[in-house]
Design a protein around this motif. Structure first.
Motif, PDB file in Angstrom:
ATOM      1  N   UNK A 172      27.873  -4.103 -27.650  1.00  0.00           N
ATOM      2  CA  UNK A 172      26.499  -4.481 -27.780  1.00  0.00           C
ATOM      3  C   UNK A 172      26.082  -5.924 -28.279  1.00  0.00           C
ATOM      4  N   UNK A 173      27.211  -6.596 -28.588  1.00  0.00           N
ATOM      5  CA  UNK A 173      27.066  -8.162 -29.313  1.00  0.00           C
ATOM      6  C   UNK A 173      26.492  -9.026 -28.326  1.00  0.00           C
ATOM      7  N   UNK A 174      25.807  -9.858 -28.693  1.00  0.00           N
ATOM      8  CA  UNK A 174      25.258 -11.171 -27.880  1.00  0.00           C
ATOM      9  C   UNK A 174      26.404 -12.019 -27.847  1.00  0.00           C
ATOM     10  N   UNK A 175      26.959 -12.584 -26.624  1.00  0.00           N
ATOM     11  CA  UNK A 175      27.723 -13.434 -26.409  1.00  0.00           C
ATOM     12  C   UNK A 175      27.756 -14.452 -25.376  1.00  0.00           C
ATOM     13  N   UNK A 176      28.216 -15.791 -25.571  1.00  0.00           N
ATOM     14  CA  UNK A 176      27.886 -16.534 -24.508  1.00  0.00           C
ATOM     15  C   UNK A 176      29.457 -16.813 -23.838  1.00  0.00           C
TER      16      UNK A 176
END
Ligand SMILES: N[C@@H](CCC(=O)N[C@@H](CS)C(=O)NCC(=O)O)C(=O)O
Length: 209
Positions: free
Chosen positions: A24-28
Protein backbone atom coordinates in the motif's frame (compact mmCIF):
# COMPACT_ATOMS: atom_id res chain seq x y z
CA UNK A 1 6.91 9.88 0.35
CA UNK A 2 6.34 8.49 -3.13
CA UNK A 3 8.65 5.79 -4.51
CA UNK A 4 9.60 6.05 -8.19
CA UNK A 5 9.21 2.77 -10.07
CA UNK A 6 10.90 2.42 -13.46
CA UNK A 7 9.31 -0.50 -15.23
CA UNK A 8 7.79 -2.18 -18.27
CA UNK A 9 5.14 -4.87 -18.71
CA UNK A 10 7.22 -7.95 -17.96
CA UNK A 11 7.33 -10.55 -15.18
CA UNK A 12 10.35 -8.89 -13.57
CA UNK A 13 8.67 -5.50 -13.62
CA UNK A 14 5.50 -6.87 -12.08
CA UNK A 15 7.28 -8.45 -9.11
CA UNK A 16 7.90 -4.96 -7.76
CA UNK A 17 4.51 -3.45 -8.61
CA UNK A 18 2.88 -6.40 -6.81
CA UNK A 19 5.02 -5.75 -3.71
CA UNK A 20 4.28 -2.01 -3.76
CA UNK A 21 0.56 -2.74 -4.08
CA UNK A 22 0.70 -5.32 -1.26
CA UNK A 23 2.41 -2.76 0.97
CA UNK A 24 0.00 0.00 0.00
CA UNK A 25 2.93 2.35 -0.60
CA UNK A 26 2.54 5.39 -2.84
CA UNK A 27 4.50 5.05 -6.08
CA UNK A 28 4.83 6.76 -9.44
CA UNK A 29 5.29 4.59 -12.52
CA UNK A 30 7.87 5.66 -15.11
CA UNK A 31 7.72 3.58 -18.26
CA UNK A 32 11.01 2.43 -19.73
CA UNK A 33 10.09 1.01 -23.13
CA UNK A 34 12.58 -1.81 -23.60
CA UNK A 35 11.24 -2.43 -27.12
CA UNK A 36 12.63 1.02 -28.00
CA UNK A 37 15.94 0.58 -26.12
CA UNK A 38 14.99 3.19 -23.51
CA UNK A 39 16.81 1.04 -20.93
CA UNK A 40 20.07 2.29 -22.46
CA UNK A 41 19.31 5.98 -21.89
CA UNK A 42 22.09 7.59 -19.80
CA UNK A 43 19.59 8.89 -17.22
CA UNK A 44 18.19 5.39 -16.65
CA UNK A 45 21.68 3.83 -16.53
CA UNK A 46 22.46 6.08 -13.55
CA UNK A 47 19.75 4.17 -11.65
CA UNK A 48 20.09 0.76 -13.31
CA UNK A 49 23.63 0.31 -14.69
CA UNK A 50 22.83 -3.21 -15.96
CA UNK A 51 20.29 -1.62 -18.37
CA UNK A 52 17.36 -3.68 -17.16
CA UNK A 53 14.00 -2.90 -15.66
CA UNK A 54 12.71 -2.67 -13.02
CA UNK A 55 14.45 -0.20 -10.72
CA UNK A 56 13.22 2.05 -7.93
CA UNK A 57 14.27 5.28 -6.30
CA UNK A 58 13.15 5.61 -2.70
CA UNK A 59 13.22 9.31 -1.76
CA UNK A 60 13.53 8.24 1.87
CA UNK A 61 16.47 5.82 1.65
CA UNK A 62 18.39 4.16 4.51
CA UNK A 63 20.48 7.27 5.11
CA UNK A 64 17.50 9.61 4.67
CA UNK A 65 18.49 10.51 1.12
CA UNK A 66 17.11 9.30 -2.26
CA UNK A 67 18.19 5.70 -2.76
CA UNK A 68 18.26 4.06 -6.22
CA UNK A 69 18.09 0.26 -6.41
CA UNK A 70 18.07 -2.28 -9.25
CA UNK A 71 17.72 -6.13 -9.31
CA UNK A 72 14.33 -7.38 -8.22
CA UNK A 73 15.66 -9.67 -5.49
CA UNK A 74 17.41 -6.73 -3.84
CA UNK A 75 14.37 -4.47 -4.30
CA UNK A 76 12.00 -7.02 -2.73
CA UNK A 77 14.31 -7.60 0.25
CA UNK A 78 14.78 -3.85 0.66
CA UNK A 79 11.05 -3.14 0.71
CA UNK A 80 10.38 -6.12 3.01
CA UNK A 81 13.01 -4.94 5.49
CA UNK A 82 11.95 -1.30 5.25
CA UNK A 83 8.37 -2.17 6.16
CA UNK A 84 8.85 -5.33 8.23
CA UNK A 85 6.41 -7.23 6.01
CA UNK A 86 6.32 -10.27 3.72
CA UNK A 87 9.57 -11.84 4.99
CA UNK A 88 9.68 -14.01 8.11
CA UNK A 89 11.58 -12.40 10.98
CA UNK A 90 12.79 -15.58 12.69
CA UNK A 91 16.21 -16.69 11.41
CA UNK A 92 15.17 -20.05 9.94
CA UNK A 93 12.09 -18.61 8.25
CA UNK A 94 14.07 -15.69 6.86
CA UNK A 95 16.68 -17.96 5.27
CA UNK A 96 13.97 -20.25 3.89
CA UNK A 97 12.37 -17.21 2.27
CA UNK A 98 15.71 -16.02 0.87
CA UNK A 99 16.49 -19.53 -0.37
CA UNK A 100 13.34 -19.64 -2.50
CA UNK A 101 13.74 -16.04 -3.59
CA UNK A 102 17.26 -16.88 -4.81
CA UNK A 103 15.88 -20.01 -6.48
CA UNK A 104 13.54 -17.78 -8.45
CA UNK A 105 16.26 -15.24 -9.26
CA UNK A 106 18.73 -17.88 -10.46
CA UNK A 107 16.37 -20.37 -12.08
CA UNK A 108 12.63 -19.70 -12.41
CA UNK A 109 13.23 -16.48 -14.29
CA UNK A 110 16.42 -16.81 -16.33
CA UNK A 111 15.50 -20.28 -17.67
CA UNK A 112 11.86 -19.39 -18.33
CA UNK A 113 13.05 -16.20 -20.01
CA UNK A 114 15.12 -18.31 -22.39
CA UNK A 115 12.07 -20.51 -23.05
CA UNK A 116 10.05 -17.37 -23.89
CA UNK A 117 12.80 -16.21 -26.22
CA UNK A 118 13.24 -19.42 -28.19
CA UNK A 119 9.56 -20.44 -28.20
CA UNK A 120 8.13 -17.01 -29.13
CA UNK A 121 10.64 -14.42 -30.23
CA UNK A 122 13.72 -16.01 -31.86
CA UNK A 123 13.96 -15.15 -35.55
CA UNK A 124 15.16 -18.67 -36.35
CA UNK A 125 13.53 -21.90 -35.26
CA UNK A 126 16.11 -23.54 -32.98
CA UNK A 127 14.65 -26.93 -31.93
CA UNK A 128 17.62 -27.77 -29.69
CA UNK A 129 17.19 -24.56 -27.66
CA UNK A 130 13.40 -24.92 -27.52
CA UNK A 131 13.72 -28.46 -26.17
CA UNK A 132 16.49 -27.57 -23.74
CA UNK A 133 14.69 -24.60 -22.14
CA UNK A 134 11.22 -26.17 -22.24
CA UNK A 135 12.58 -29.26 -20.46
CA UNK A 136 14.34 -27.11 -17.88
CA UNK A 137 11.14 -25.11 -17.37
CA UNK A 138 9.19 -28.33 -16.76
CA UNK A 139 11.85 -29.50 -14.30
CA UNK A 140 11.54 -26.22 -12.38
CA UNK A 141 7.74 -26.50 -12.25
CA UNK A 142 8.22 -30.01 -10.81
CA UNK A 143 10.57 -28.61 -8.13
CA UNK A 144 8.03 -25.89 -7.29
CA UNK A 145 5.20 -28.42 -7.24
CA UNK A 146 7.16 -30.58 -4.81
CA UNK A 147 7.77 -27.64 -2.48
CA UNK A 148 4.14 -26.52 -2.61
CA UNK A 149 3.01 -30.07 -1.87
CA UNK A 150 4.60 -29.64 1.58
CA UNK A 151 3.81 -26.02 2.47
CA UNK A 152 1.13 -23.47 1.58
CA UNK A 153 3.53 -20.87 0.19
CA UNK A 154 7.10 -21.05 -1.02
CA UNK A 155 8.73 -19.86 2.22
CA UNK A 156 6.38 -21.85 4.47
CA UNK A 157 2.91 -21.13 5.80
CA UNK A 158 2.91 -17.42 4.96
CA UNK A 159 2.80 -15.53 1.68
CA UNK A 160 6.14 -13.77 1.11
CA UNK A 161 8.40 -11.99 -1.36
CA UNK A 162 9.45 -15.42 -2.70
CA UNK A 163 5.88 -15.92 -3.97
CA UNK A 164 5.72 -12.39 -5.36
CA UNK A 165 8.94 -13.01 -7.31
CA UNK A 166 7.72 -16.31 -8.74
CA UNK A 167 4.06 -15.62 -9.50
CA UNK A 168 4.50 -13.25 -12.49
CA UNK A 169 6.69 -15.83 -14.21
CA UNK A 170 4.11 -18.57 -13.62
CA UNK A 171 1.51 -16.18 -15.04
CA UNK A 172 3.20 -16.67 -18.43
CA UNK A 173 2.83 -20.47 -18.27
CA UNK A 174 1.16 -20.59 -21.69
CA UNK A 175 4.23 -19.02 -23.31
CA UNK A 176 6.30 -21.78 -21.69
CA UNK A 177 4.18 -24.67 -22.97
CA UNK A 178 3.08 -25.40 -19.39
CA UNK A 179 -0.38 -26.67 -18.44
CA UNK A 180 -0.81 -25.85 -14.75
CA UNK A 181 -3.17 -28.78 -14.25
CA UNK A 182 -0.07 -31.01 -14.63
CA UNK A 183 1.27 -29.36 -11.45
CA UNK A 184 -1.67 -29.47 -9.00
CA UNK A 185 0.15 -27.88 -6.05
CA UNK A 186 1.39 -25.04 -8.23
CA UNK A 187 -2.16 -24.62 -9.56
CA UNK A 188 -3.59 -24.35 -6.04
CA UNK A 189 -0.92 -21.78 -5.09
CA UNK A 190 -1.32 -19.90 -8.37
CA UNK A 191 -5.10 -19.57 -8.04
CA UNK A 192 -4.80 -18.40 -4.41
CA UNK A 193 -2.27 -15.69 -5.27
CA UNK A 194 -4.05 -14.61 -8.47
CA UNK A 195 -7.14 -13.83 -6.38
CA UNK A 196 -5.32 -11.28 -4.19
CA UNK A 197 -6.49 -7.74 -5.04
CA UNK A 198 -2.94 -6.35 -4.74
CA UNK A 199 -1.66 -8.98 -7.16
CA UNK A 200 -4.39 -8.11 -9.67
CA UNK A 201 -3.46 -4.43 -9.37
CA UNK A 202 0.29 -5.08 -9.53
CA UNK A 203 -0.05 -7.33 -12.59
CA UNK A 204 -1.80 -4.49 -14.36
CA UNK A 205 1.20 -2.11 -14.02
CA UNK A 206 1.75 -0.99 -16.67
CA UNK A 207 -1.27 -2.22 -18.60
CA UNK A 208 -0.90 -5.83 -19.69
CA UNK A 209 0.96 -6.47 -22.93
N1 LIG B 1 17.89 -10.07 -12.75
C1 LIG B 1 17.16 -8.90 -13.18
C2 LIG B 1 16.52 -9.21 -14.51
C3 LIG B 1 15.80 -7.99 -15.08
C4 LIG B 1 15.46 -8.22 -16.55
O1 LIG B 1 15.84 -9.22 -17.16
N2 LIG B 1 14.75 -7.25 -17.12
C5 LIG B 1 14.43 -7.32 -18.54
C6 LIG B 1 12.92 -7.26 -18.75
S1 LIG B 1 12.11 -8.61 -17.94
C7 LIG B 1 15.03 -6.13 -19.27
O2 LIG B 1 15.02 -5.04 -18.76
N3 LIG B 1 15.58 -6.36 -20.46
C8 LIG B 1 16.15 -5.32 -21.26
C9 LIG B 1 17.55 -5.64 -21.74
O3 LIG B 1 18.04 -6.75 -21.41
O4 LIG B 1 18.14 -4.84 -22.43
C10 LIG B 1 16.12 -8.55 -12.12
O5 LIG B 1 15.58 -9.46 -11.51
O6 LIG B 1 15.87 -7.34 -11.90
Amino acid sequence: MTIDLYTWGTPNGRKVSIMLEELGLAYDVHLIDITKDEQFAPEFLKISPNNKIPAIVDPDGPDGRPFPLFETGAILIYLAEKTGRFMPTDAAGRYRCLEWLMWQMGNFGPMLGQAHHFRRFAKENVPYAIERYTNETKRLYRVLDGRLGKVAYMAGEDYSIADMATFPWAARHEWQGIDLTDYPNVKRWYDTIAARPAVKAGMDVPKRN
